[in-house]
Design a protein around this motif. Structure first.
Motif, PDB file in Angstrom:
ATOM      1  N   THR A   1       0.258   6.340   1.601  1.00  0.00           N
ATOM      2  CA  THR A   1       1.444   7.088   1.190  1.00  0.00           C
ATOM      3  C   THR A   1       1.005   8.247   0.295  1.00  0.00           C
ATOM      4  O   THR A   1      -0.024   8.165  -0.384  1.00  0.00           O
TER       5      THR A   1
ATOM      6  N   GLU B   1       6.094   2.382   5.227  1.00  0.00           N
ATOM      7  CA  GLU B   1       5.919   3.817   5.466  1.00  0.00           C
ATOM      8  C   GLU B   1       4.775   4.109   6.433  1.00  0.00           C
ATOM      9  O   GLU B   1       4.257   5.225   6.465  1.00  0.00           O
ATOM     10  N   ASP B   2       4.402   3.124   7.227  1.00  0.00           N
ATOM     11  CA  ASP B   2       3.329   3.302   8.212  1.00  0.00           C
ATOM     12  C   ASP B   2       3.826   4.191   9.345  1.00  0.00           C
ATOM     13  O   ASP B   2       4.789   3.864  10.038  1.00  0.00           O
ATOM     14  N   GLN B   3       3.176   5.338   9.538  1.00  0.00           N
ATOM     15  CA  GLN B   3       3.544   6.247  10.617  1.00  0.00           C
ATOM     16  C   GLN B   3       2.645   6.077  11.836  1.00  0.00           C
ATOM     17  O   GLN B   3       2.963   6.588  12.914  1.00  0.00           O
TER      18      GLN B   3
ATOM     19  N   SER C   1       1.529   2.327   3.521  1.00  0.00           N
ATOM     20  CA  SER C   1       1.430   2.974   4.820  1.00  0.00           C
ATOM     21  C   SER C   1       0.541   2.110   5.712  1.00  0.00           C
ATOM     22  O   SER C   1       0.686   0.898   5.744  1.00  0.00           O
TER      23      SER C   1
ATOM     24  N   ARG D   1      16.438   8.479   9.157  1.00  0.00           N
ATOM     25  CA  ARG D   1      15.005   8.207   9.285  1.00  0.00           C
ATOM     26  C   ARG D   1      14.607   7.992  10.745  1.00  0.00           C
ATOM     27  O   ARG D   1      13.621   8.573  11.216  1.00  0.00           O
TER      28      ARG D   1
ATOM     29  N   GLU E   1      12.055  10.099  13.213  1.00  0.00           N
ATOM     30  CA  GLU E   1      10.913   9.449  13.853  1.00  0.00           C
ATOM     31  C   GLU E   1      10.911   9.682  15.353  1.00  0.00           C
ATOM     32  O   GLU E   1       9.852   9.867  15.961  1.00  0.00           O
TER      33      GLU E   1
END
Length: 516
Positions: free
Chosen positions: A119, A175-177, A203, A399, A403
């Protein structure tokens, strides 16, 4: 990356960590298929006499865990999948990443890695860990990195998740993308016995960002699995710690704790000489880069990591160091947490297990140990499923919309709202994006396919362009979009599909967007 988990885990289990080929100093022997990595790991465990064990893997280490559960379920007592997807990205995206490494080396990948793994607030507060991550990736063997990209390009177990019967913990950073919570929900929906844990303030590298939360979840999950194994007749066993002249290791089918030992006996044989002071970020390279292959080395089993190797004959007992397994320098029967490194994911690669203890006679079943509460100061506790409802579905919808669509299309949609259409935009955000798109019953790829078909049928070409970009972000390939539109032509009409193909051609020509 597992350094902060090891002290607590080794209070309950013997722990083995391993590196992927070409990572962390491991020999550069590329393995272009996840199953080959798994086979090398199993060969190493066979040499160590480890029969049944629990496994925890992060990122590509999690892919190895899923492969283990599908191909060798009888050997797993429990499974923890951290920052893992049943299908990560697209084959084309992984091949492009491999091509980047072939042409430019590891530096571009290394420099961009922390943005995906941590993050922003953590990266700003912990520059030493960011430097560690960059160094991890930059020192990875390029050929082995490319092979790992090829392995992930071919990895897809979405259709096979229903065959996984091992008790599974699916853990993801909120918050892992790279492998977002939506991917974790696909795993939980498909695996029969799975629980989802979403860790706030983390993340992709949750074990590094929120170590106490991850440790607590792992201890609870593997303790529960140990209790279930006991109830099902897979009894844990009493096993003395290795003495100066140990008996030959016996493979043990049991998983879990070593019951019936006083605390001082539990720990004393594992005390190592005081290590060099750890850097401020808590990741001590002196304790994680010890080669674990040469016979006779006095290695600390709490910190040693080995490279998964092809089967090799074990040295004669006279060649083994006292108190250690022949040829490997640490006690037999010992796997633990795993992560594999650096592929748009985390850095160098422990992928591992919590392993069994050598089987010994035992007189009674021990009481189940209680997990130790995590130490203070490592971040908020994780959220276990069922997740509490978001205070406002509008925030959730905003959100998810970003995404799926990406910032540019989401910004355009929000900017189009005015006094007349504002309530309609609010409705769409809450109920389309915040409710239907975020339901766990279908993955985002499936929803993207359905959306392309529906928009083609309705002739909504402007929205079709937006959702074609979204489909690419969700991991669909141009070939999959082509097949969808061909199928749509049969049921919705050739003219509608022809117009849709023109839109798709234009969007695909713009180049691949960032993945959701």
């Amino acid at each position: 990356m597992w350094d902060r988990q090891i002290p607590e885990l080794t209070r309950h289990w013997r722990v083995l960590r391993f590196d992927l080929p070409g990572h962390g100093g491991a020999p550069a022997e590329p393995a272009p298929v996840v199953g080959e990595l798994t086979d090398r790991l199993l060969a190493t465990l066979d040499v160590l006499g480890v029969d049944r064990f629990g496994y925890a893997g992060c990122s590509i280490g999690g892919a190895m865990g899923a492969d283990l559960a599908l191909r060798q379920p009888h050997r797993l007592a429990a499974l923890a999948l951290i920052a893992t997807s049943a299908r990560s990205g697209t084959a084309d995206s992984w091949r492009q990443r491999g091509e980047t490494v072939r042409n430019n080396g590891m530096d571009p990948i290394a420099r961009s890695a922390p943005e995906s793994w941590f993050t922003p607030s953590f990266a700003a507060a912990q520059p030493a860990i960011v430097d560690w991550a960059v160094q991890m990736v930059s020192t990875t063997d390029p050929g082995c990195y490319v092979a790992a990209c090829d392995a992930l390009a071919a990895f897809d177990v979405r259709a096979e998740l229903g065959r996984i019967g091992v008790p599974a913990l699916v853990l993801v950073g909120a918050e892992d993308q790279v492998t977002p919570p939506a991917d974790a929900r696909v795993l939980v929906a498909g695996i029969h016995d799975a629980r989802l844990a979403v860790v706030p303030g983390a993340s992709h590298l949750a074990p590094v960002e929120q170590p106490a939360a991850v440790t607590d979840l792992l201890v609870r999950h593997f303790t529960t699995a140990w209790q279930l194994s006991t109830q099902q007749g897979l009894s844990p066993v009493a096993a003395p710690m290795p003495q100066a002249t140990p008996p030959a290791p016996a493979p043990g089918p049991a998983f879990g704790h070593a019951p019936g030992r006083p605390a001082d006996q539990e720990q004393a044989p594992f005390q190592a000489p005081a290590p060099a002071p750890a850097p401020a970020h808590g990741l001590n390279p002196d304790t994680v880069r010890i080669p674990g292959k040469a016979s006779g080395q006095d290695l600390n089993p709490d910190t040693v990591r080995i490279s998964p190797q092809a089967p090799a004959p074990a040295p004669a007992p006279s060649q083994a160091a006292p108190g250690h397994a022949s040829g490997y320098g640490f006690p037999p029967a010992a796997p633990a947490p795993g992560h594999a490194s650096g592929y748009g994911f985390p850095p160098a690669a422990p992928g591992g297990m919590f392993a069994p203890l050598p089987q010994q006679p035992h007189a009674q079943q021990p009481a189940a140990p209680q997990p130790t509460p995590p130490p203070a100061g490592f971040g908020p506790p994780p959220t276990l499923e069922p997740e509490p409802a978001a205070p406002d579905p509008y925030d959730r919808g905003t959100r998810v919309r970003r995404e799926i669509l990406g910032d540019a299309d989401a910004d355009a949609a929000e900017a189009a709202g005015d006094e007349l259409t504002g309530d309609f935009e609010d409705f769409v955000t809450r109920y389309a994006w915040g409710a239907v798109w975020d339901r766990p019953g279908l993955d985002r790829r499936s929803r993207a396919l359905i959306t392309l078909t529906a928009l083609t049928a309705g002739g909504h070409l402007d929205d079709l362009a937006v959702h074609t970009r979204a489909a690419l972000r969700c991991g669909l390939t141009p070939d999959e979009i082509k097949e969808t539109l061909l199928h749509t032509a049969v049921y919705c009409g050739v003219p509608a599909a022809g117009a849709a193909f023109e839109v798709a051609r234009r969007v695909i020509a713009e180049g691949p967007p960032p993945h959701a």
